[in-house]
Design a protein around this motif. Structure first.
Motif, PDB file in Angstrom:
ATOM      1  N   THR A 149     -50.798-110.486 -60.301  1.00  0.00           N
ATOM      2  CA  THR A 149     -49.577-110.636 -59.555  1.00  0.00           C
ATOM      3  C   THR A 149     -48.978-111.793 -61.404  1.00  0.00           C
ATOM      4  O   THR A 149     -49.359-113.029 -60.622  1.00  0.00           O
ATOM      5  CB  THR A 149     -49.147-110.355 -58.935  1.00  0.00           C
ATOM      6  N   PHE A 150     -48.785-110.356 -61.572  1.00  0.00           N
ATOM      7  CA  PHE A 150     -47.748-111.647 -62.687  1.00  0.00           C
ATOM      8  C   PHE A 150     -46.043-112.001 -61.674  1.00  0.00           C
ATOM      9  O   PHE A 150     -45.291-110.969 -61.898  1.00  0.00           O
ATOM     10  CB  PHE A 150     -47.198-110.760 -64.281  1.00  0.00           C
ATOM     11  N   ARG A 151     -45.414-112.857 -62.821  1.00  0.00           N
ATOM     12  CA  ARG A 151     -43.961-113.293 -62.460  1.00  0.00           C
ATOM     13  C   ARG A 151     -43.509-114.189 -63.852  1.00  0.00           C
ATOM     14  O   ARG A 151     -43.914-115.271 -63.652  1.00  0.00           O
ATOM     15  CB  ARG A 151     -43.790-113.492 -61.301  1.00  0.00           C
ATOM     16  N   GLY A 152     -42.586-113.685 -64.669  1.00  0.00           N
ATOM     17  CA  GLY A 152     -42.101-114.235 -65.650  1.00  0.00           C
ATOM     18  C   GLY A 152     -40.990-113.421 -66.278  1.00  0.00           C
ATOM     19  O   GLY A 152     -40.049-112.301 -65.869  1.00  0.00           O
ATOM     20  N   ASP A 153     -41.541-114.100 -67.456  1.00  0.00           N
ATOM     21  CA  ASP A 153     -40.156-112.515 -68.539  1.00  0.00           C
ATOM     22  C   ASP A 153     -40.160-111.718 -68.491  1.00  0.00           C
ATOM     23  O   ASP A 153     -39.491-110.554 -69.076  1.00  0.00           O
ATOM     24  CB  ASP A 153     -40.278-114.224 -69.817  1.00  0.00           C
ATOM     25  N   GLY A 154     -41.550-111.575 -68.981  1.00  0.00           N
ATOM     26  CA  GLY A 154     -42.309-110.291 -69.786  1.00  0.00           C
ATOM     27  C   GLY A 154     -43.670-110.269 -69.597  1.00  0.00           C
ATOM     28  O   GLY A 154     -44.706-111.566 -69.847  1.00  0.00           O
ATOM     29  N   LEU A 155     -44.119-109.321 -70.162  1.00  0.00           N
ATOM     30  CA  LEU A 155     -45.870-109.161 -70.472  1.00  0.00           C
ATOM     31  C   LEU A 155     -45.439-108.422 -71.924  1.00  0.00           C
ATOM     32  O   LEU A 155     -45.018-107.935 -72.550  1.00  0.00           O
ATOM     33  CB  LEU A 155     -46.872-108.393 -70.282  1.00  0.00           C
ATOM     34  N   GLU A 186     -48.058-113.191 -71.941  1.00  0.00           N
ATOM     35  CA  GLU A 186     -47.431-113.295 -71.290  1.00  0.00           C
ATOM     36  C   GLU A 186     -46.465-113.502 -71.819  1.00  0.00           C
ATOM     37  O   GLU A 186     -46.513-114.498 -72.687  1.00  0.00           O
ATOM     38  CB  GLU A 186     -48.173-114.247 -69.999  1.00  0.00           C
ATOM     39  N   LEU A 187     -45.288-113.810 -71.291  1.00  0.00           N
ATOM     40  CA  LEU A 187     -43.913-114.671 -71.645  1.00  0.00           C
ATOM     41  C   LEU A 187     -43.248-115.158 -70.505  1.00  0.00           C
ATOM     42  O   LEU A 187     -42.678-114.603 -69.080  1.00  0.00           O
ATOM     43  CB  LEU A 187     -42.997-113.346 -72.348  1.00  0.00           C
ATOM     44  N   ALA A 188     -43.681-116.769 -70.501  1.00  0.00           N
ATOM     45  CA  ALA A 188     -42.951-117.802 -69.539  1.00  0.00           C
ATOM     46  C   ALA A 188     -43.211-117.139 -68.191  1.00  0.00           C
ATOM     47  O   ALA A 188     -42.576-116.622 -67.697  1.00  0.00           O
ATOM     48  CB  ALA A 188     -41.460-117.545 -69.886  1.00  0.00           C
ATOM     49  N   SER A 189     -44.840-117.528 -68.025  1.00  0.00           N
ATOM     50  CA  SER A 189     -45.082-116.984 -66.598  1.00  0.00           C
ATOM     51  C   SER A 189     -44.761-118.021 -66.103  1.00  0.00           C
ATOM     52  O   SER A 189     -45.079-118.948 -66.361  1.00  0.00           O
ATOM     53  CB  SER A 189     -46.464-116.465 -66.804  1.00  0.00           C
ATOM     54  N   LEU A 190     -44.638-117.905 -64.204  1.00  0.00           N
ATOM     55  CA  LEU A 190     -44.604-119.084 -63.220  1.00  0.00           C
ATOM     56  C   LEU A 190     -45.590-118.761 -61.998  1.00  0.00           C
ATOM     57  O   LEU A 190     -46.236-117.837 -61.788  1.00  0.00           O
ATOM     58  CB  LEU A 190     -42.991-117.738 -62.365  1.00  0.00           C
TER      59      LEU A 190
END
Length: 267
Positions: A149-155, A186-190
């Motif tokens: 599960t990804f959270r961030g700016d995008g993929l 990933e773009l800036a993943s949290l």
């Protein structure tokens, strides 16, 4: 060059300077029995003049045609990983085409389906990004198995040739286009106790299916990038990406491999 490949369609963004530069090229093509056509559907060679961005647009606007060859021509000071020729040396281009000093290169293409309703092809990459000042949450599935599960700016999902573009700018790997695959970055993943991702780009083989399910938490209007175009599609639920059966066939000069162009561009 085979005699049945004589219809040329030029794709470019007209301006006074470029129009003047192209006149000698048009004349030279006609002198050597090439026909310049007004409609791309009548062509069997499509020539994009400008740079990589123009080449991507030419492929997209002409429908990723499988029955013709694409040729990339750099104009002055333009990047050219897709472009083997330079507008200032058009004599070399015409001479090479006449004397069959060309090789056909086949580039992988990915297909992205949005909500199982809209289908797009991409030569460079497909990206799913937040349009709000808020992170986006995406469940990532590989072959219907939940991976993360990804959270961030995008993929970003990039083809091998697209690996040198947006993907490279976020430290993705540069991939040989002879490998049929696609890459997820990933773009800036949290990353925390609730959201955990691999934290590095990963590469999927030709038979894999990637599904990105957008979690509906108020960020329901992400932007989807298809090469160098952006699409805003209402209520995106999922994006499914696979390697397409289509390939973009381009012509290249001998002794000018993909890795030689990467070296010339970046090193």
């Amino acid at each position: 060059m085979s005699n049945d490949r004589r219809n040329l369609y030029f794709y470019y963004h007209p301006n006074d300077q470029l129009n003047e530069q192209l006149k000698p090229l048009f004349d030279l093509a006609k002198e050597n029995n090439f026909e310049i056509v007004e409609e791309s559907k009548e062509a069997n060679i499509i020539i994009a003049i400008g740079g990589d961005g123009t080449f991507l647009q030419a492929v997209r606007k002409t429908g990723f045609r499988q029955d013709c060859l694409y040729v990339g021509v750099r104009s002055e000071d333009e990047a050219g990983l897709y472009c083997d020729f330079n507008l200032n040396n058009f004599n070399e281009m015409v001479d090479s085409m006449l004397n069959a000093e060309l090789e056909v290169r086949r580039f992988p293409v990915i297909e992205a389906r949005v909500n199982d309703e809209y289908s797009f092809h991409c030569l460079n990459e497909c990206s799913v990004r937040s349009t709000l000042i808020k992170s986006i949450v995406i469940d990532v599935y590989i072959d219907d198995i939940h991976f993360e599960t990804f959270r961030g700016d995008g993929l970003i999902v990039a083809t091998p040739t697209g690996s040198t573009g947006y993907n490279k700018s976020i430290n993705g790997s540069v991939v040989d286009p002879k490998i049929p695959c696609f890459q997820v970055s990933e773009l800036a993943s949290l990353n925390n106790n609730r959201y955990r991702t691999l934290g590095s780009p990963f590469i999927l083989g030709a038979e894999r299916t990637l599904k990105l399910k957008v979690i509906q938490d108020g960020n329901d209007f992400p932007i989807i990038g298809m090469d160098n175009e952006a699409h805003s599609i209402r209520n995106i639920q999922d994006v499914t990406v696979q390697l397409s059966d289509k390939q973009v066939k381009t012509v290249k000069l001998k002794n000018n491999s993909y890795w030689e162009r990467v070296q010339r561009t970046f090193l």
